[in-house]
Design a protein around this motif. Structure first.
Motif, PDB file in Angstrom:
ATOM      1  N   MET A   1       0.837  -1.210   0.000  1.00  0.00           N
ATOM      2  CA  MET A   1       0.000   0.000   0.000  1.00  0.00           C
ATOM      3  C   MET A   1       0.864   1.248   0.000  1.00  0.00           C
ATOM      4  O   MET A   1       0.774   2.082   0.875  1.00  0.00           O
ATOM      5  CB  MET A   1      -0.865   0.017   1.258  1.00  0.00           C
ATOM      6  CG  MET A   1      -2.033  -0.925   1.168  1.00  0.00           C
ATOM      7  SD  MET A   1      -3.272  -0.492   2.374  1.00  0.00           S
ATOM      8  CE  MET A   1      -3.394  -2.026   3.251  1.00  0.00           C
TER       9      MET A   1
ATOM     10  N   GLN B  18      -7.240   2.937   2.970  1.00  0.00           N
ATOM     11  CA  GLN B  18      -5.841   2.930   2.525  1.00  0.00           C
ATOM     12  C   GLN B  18      -4.908   2.335   3.557  1.00  0.00           C
ATOM     13  O   GLN B  18      -3.746   2.077   3.266  1.00  0.00           O
ATOM     14  CB  GLN B  18      -5.381   4.371   2.235  1.00  0.00           C
ATOM     15  CG  GLN B  18      -6.128   5.028   1.108  1.00  0.00           C
ATOM     16  CD  GLN B  18      -5.781   6.501   0.974  1.00  0.00           C
ATOM     17  OE1 GLN B  18      -4.725   6.928   1.377  1.00  0.00           O
ATOM     18  NE2 GLN B  18      -6.687   7.271   0.416  1.00  0.00           N
ATOM     19  N   ALA B  51      -6.798   0.552  -2.817  1.00  0.00           N
ATOM     20  CA  ALA B  51      -5.472   0.449  -2.207  1.00  0.00           C
ATOM     21  C   ALA B  51      -5.224  -0.920  -1.563  1.00  0.00           C
ATOM     22  O   ALA B  51      -4.104  -1.211  -1.172  1.00  0.00           O
ATOM     23  CB  ALA B  51      -5.285   1.556  -1.177  1.00  0.00           C
TER      24      ALA B  51
END
Lengths: 143, 143
Positions: A1, B18, B51
């Motif tokens: 990520m 994320q 993500a």
């Protein structure tokens, strides 16, 4: 990520910064964003910094650079979701977000971009409520 | 930065995941989202997982729970931005995102929510290009 996702909404690109930025992440975001602007013909970029507790000179410079590069590619950048404490610190530190426009939240950002390029983006904000805010929700930080 | 920001666009709430989710983050997100749905009278929630490299049973269960809670509050949940590899793994592992609808990207998600609640959200997608995708962009995962 290690890459920050870039979401496309109409002709606007939306980036929500949630992770701690380092050189690598900042450069990757800049590259990705530039590429996406060209690919999608976006005319606006909204950068959400709701999650950021601190905006230091590094982040400030990154935002300014993104805004400048986007402008060259004919896309305007609006930074949204700045916390009150962050705004106060920015002013106290004398940090100026050169060439970066700001708005209170994503909706205001969409409105702002819609006003400047009325064609298609305008319809994005048609259905949006006007909340009970008044006064200077948006401001251009220049120095 | 232990809370995931929730962005409001019209009557839709947008969450971009994320960070690595743990129990604490997942619970906080669920709480925040529930509160925001009630506060803003949102009728739709879009969760972007662009993500995420992996969706394991923990994330899958979290998404299902969010969808179920949102439904009780009269808001529909759409998961967008799933990577091809993630989709394949989900199917191979037999993980089903119970009650979760999916769409290819945020724009498709907005369209989907707009179709189901045409009133105001529809105008959000008026200006959006139909990209050259066809076929089953959206699917309801139920089991």
């Amino acid at each position: 990520m290690d890459r920050i996702p870039i979401l496309k909404i109409g002709e606007i690109l939306l980036v929500s910064i949630q992770v701690d930025m380092d050189d690598h992440t900042a450069l990757a975001l800049q590259d990705d964003l530039t590429e996406r602007i060209v690919d999608t013909h976006a005319h606006g970029v909204i950068i959400d910094i709701t999650a950021l507790d601190i905006v230091d000179s590094f982040i400030g410079r990154m935002l300014s650079t993104i805004a400048s590069v986007s402008r060259v590619l004919d896309a305007e950048t609006v930074v949204v979701g700045m916390r009150p404490a962050v705004a106060i610190t920015l002013v106290e530190l004398g940090l100026s977000l050169t060439g970066v426009r700001t708005a209170l939240n994503v909706e205001r950002g969409l409105e702002l971009l819609g006003r400047n390029a009325p064609a298609r983006a305008a319809s994005l904000t048609d259905g949006i409520d006007d909340d009970a805010h008044s006064g200077t929700d948006t401001a251009a930080f220049t120095s």
